[in-house]
Each structure stands twice: as C-alpha cells, then as structure tokens.
Design a protein around this motif. Structure first.
Motif, mmCIF file in Angstrom:
data_model
loop_
_atom_site.group_PDB
_atom_site.id
_atom_site.type_symbol
_atom_site.label_atom_id
_atom_site.label_comp_id
_atom_site.label_asym_id
_atom_site.label_seq_id
_atom_site.Cartn_x
_atom_site.Cartn_y
_atom_site.Cartn_z
ATOM 1 N N PRO A 182 97.205 -81.507 28.125
ATOM 2 C CA PRO A 182 95.702 -81.379 28.345
ATOM 3 C C PRO A 182 94.679 -80.346 28.053
ATOM 4 N N TYR A 183 93.537 -80.257 27.084
ATOM 5 C CA TYR A 183 92.876 -79.276 26.743
ATOM 6 C C TYR A 183 91.557 -79.158 27.302
ATOM 7 N N GLU A 184 91.174 -77.934 27.914
ATOM 8 C CA GLU A 184 89.953 -77.984 28.692
ATOM 9 C C GLU A 184 88.788 -77.227 27.774
ATOM 10 N N PRO A 185 87.947 -77.880 27.196
ATOM 11 C CA PRO A 185 86.713 -77.508 26.258
ATOM 12 C C PRO A 185 86.035 -76.680 26.968
ATOM 13 N N LEU A 186 85.635 -75.361 26.726
ATOM 14 C CA LEU A 186 84.803 -74.451 27.459
ATOM 15 C C LEU A 186 83.780 -73.847 26.397
ATOM 16 N N PRO A 187 82.576 -74.121 26.496
ATOM 17 C CA PRO A 187 81.604 -73.466 25.779
ATOM 18 C C PRO A 187 81.318 -71.715 25.756
ATOM 19 N N GLU A 188 82.053 -71.219 26.597
ATOM 20 C CA GLU A 188 82.256 -69.923 26.700
ATOM 21 C C GLU A 188 83.124 -69.272 25.648
ATOM 22 N N GLU A 211 93.672 -58.737 38.144
ATOM 23 C CA GLU A 211 92.718 -57.782 38.428
ATOM 24 C C GLU A 211 92.015 -57.187 37.217
ATOM 25 N N GLY A 212 92.260 -57.661 36.179
ATOM 26 C CA GLY A 212 91.514 -57.572 34.947
ATOM 27 C C GLY A 212 92.108 -56.244 34.213
ATOM 28 N N ASN A 213 93.349 -55.792 34.422
ATOM 29 C CA ASN A 213 93.849 -54.744 33.758
ATOM 30 C C ASN A 213 94.181 -55.335 32.199
ATOM 31 N N ARG A 214 94.342 -54.377 31.333
ATOM 32 C CA ARG A 214 94.663 -54.747 29.878
ATOM 33 C C ARG A 214 96.244 -54.968 30.040
ATOM 34 N N ASP A 229 87.161 -64.451 33.032
ATOM 35 C CA ASP A 229 87.136 -64.667 34.520
ATOM 36 C C ASP A 229 87.161 -65.894 35.014
ATOM 37 N N GLN A 230 86.675 -67.048 34.429
ATOM 38 C CA GLN A 230 87.215 -68.315 35.125
ATOM 39 C C GLN A 230 88.691 -68.555 34.583
ATOM 40 N N LEU A 231 89.200 -68.151 33.523
ATOM 41 C CA LEU A 231 90.718 -68.586 33.316
ATOM 42 C C LEU A 231 91.661 -67.500 34.352
ATOM 43 N N ARG A 232 90.933 -66.712 34.772
ATOM 44 C CA ARG A 232 92.040 -66.027 35.727
ATOM 45 C C ARG A 232 92.099 -66.563 36.999
ATOM 46 N N ALA A 283 75.955 -58.688 22.426
ATOM 47 C CA ALA A 283 76.185 -58.575 24.073
ATOM 48 C C ALA A 283 76.254 -60.011 24.678
ATOM 49 N N CYS A 284 75.438 -60.767 24.449
ATOM 50 C CA CYS A 284 75.458 -62.164 24.888
ATOM 51 C C CYS A 284 76.563 -63.008 24.503
ATOM 52 N N LEU A 285 77.037 -62.924 23.476
ATOM 53 C CA LEU A 285 78.368 -63.496 22.917
ATOM 54 C C LEU A 285 79.587 -62.837 23.801
ATOM 55 N N GLU A 286 79.506 -61.618 23.749
ATOM 56 C CA GLU A 286 80.739 -60.684 24.557
ATOM 57 C C GLU A 286 80.617 -61.236 26.153
ATOM 58 N N ASP A 287 79.367 -61.370 26.731
ATOM 59 C CA ASP A 287 79.210 -61.563 28.117
ATOM 60 C C ASP A 287 79.739 -62.783 28.456
ATOM 61 N N ARG A 288 79.644 -64.054 27.516
ATOM 62 C CA ARG A 288 79.993 -65.086 27.679
ATOM 63 C C ARG A 288 81.327 -65.470 27.368
#
Length: 198
Positions: free
Chosen positions: A65-71, A180-183, A124-127, A113-118
């Motif tokens: 299943p594929y979750e389509p996300l506008p982000e 935790e958002g690490n690389r 963040d949602q994926l985490r 900046a808007c592209l990067e933010d979204r």
C-alpha cells in the motif's frame, strides 16, 4: 538483535517532460517508462501524491500500500512550470534562482524555505511509523533536500545527482537514532531494480 533502520529515497521514473528537460512541479504528467519490481521490500511506502510518483510506486512495489503525502511534492514552479532552460535563460530572475534557490524563487511559485519546511514535516511524520524500513517516492527537489539533511556528511542542494529513477539507500545503526533526527551512518546509490542490500 539488529535494530537498524533503512530509508530508500527514490525519484519517480522518467516522464516525457523530463526528456524535454522541462520544470515540472505540480502538473500531473504520467511516467513514460516502465520498471519491474524493486529488488527489495520496505515495511512502509509513502511519497508524493502526484501521478508520476504514484505510478512509480505501483511499478516498483505492486503489493505494498502507498500513502500519498503532499509534503513530498515537487516545488511549485509558478510561472516557470513546464518551461525549459532555453525558455527561461534570458530571465534575470531565473538566472538568480539557478545561482541561489534559497534567495530567489519562481514568480507565483514556492520559496525554497517553504519547500524545505514541508519536506522536513513529511520526514517528521514518517519518523512516527514504527517500522524497520521505509521508502519515499518523490521528485528531484525533495529528494535533494532529504539527502542534504539525512546523509552522513552535509552536501549542498545541487551537490546531489538524482536522475529520474534514481535511488539512494540510507541506513541508521538504530531506529532510535533515526527517530531522534540524526544523520544516517551509511548511504549508497543503488540500481532501482537491483539488490539494495549492503
């Protein structure tokens, strides 16, 4: 027990507009090439809600299943949508955008900046997904942002080559490190239908 986390960042398959070297943002264009199933299976599959990414996901992961996300959509190119370099090369604003997309933006289009933010909001949602592996099917711009923020070593936006059908495999030594958002600790570019194992 191995608690690593793997993320696959995939750019959609080629479209006719890609072949013509057009800027394709939110326009709904289909892919014009096919691909067999990917050489790996993610636990979770998400990506852009635009047609070319949905089609790519269907080709590569027909049973997931594929979750389509506008982000994870491409940038909105505004007045430059579906234009080519030749169409725009005399435009001073376009030349400025090519030199520094963080400073200039397409008329009526999206600021970097808007592209990067979204895109980062999408991550963040994926985490929040409690899985061991995930794949994101997206576009050139969002893929470069993801790689710039997640790769082991920082690299500028245009320092990444992500052709249509391009795929990167990113691995974290633990899911906690990912959450935790690490690389990531390891990155490799792999064939889209080949083996993605280390």
């Amino acid at each position: 027990m191995d608690d690593s986390f793997v993320l696959y960042v995939i750019r959609h398959l080629e479209t006719a507009a890609n072949r013509e070297r057009r800027y394709v943002g939110w326009s709904e264009v289909p892919v014009c090439t096919d691909a067999g199933p990917a050489g790996f299976v993610p636990d979770y599959l998400a990506g852009s809600d635009l047609l070319r990414c949905r089609q790519t996901a269907e080709f590569l992961f027909p049973a997931i299943p594929y979750e389509p996300l506008p982000e994870f959509r491409e940038a909105d190119f505004g007045a430059w949508e579906m234009k080519t370099y030749d169409d725009l090369k005399a435009d001073v604003r376009y030349r400025s955008w090519i030199n520094d997309p963080a400073v200039e933006h397409p008329p009526g289009g999206e600021r970097f900046a808007c592209l990067e933010d979204r895109v980062l909001l999408g991550i963040d949602q994926l985490r929040k997904q409690k899985v061991r592996s995930a794949a994101i099917v997206t576009h050139g711009g969002p893929a470069r942002i993801l790689l710039s923020h997640l790769a082991p070593e920082p690299r500028p936006f245009f320092g990444w080559s992500v052709p249509p059908g391009g795929l990167y495999r990113l691995e974290w030594s633990s899911r906690r490190s990912w959450e935790e958002g690490n690389r990531c600790t390891f990155i490799s570019e792999v064939p889209i239908t080949g083996s993605a194992s280390t």
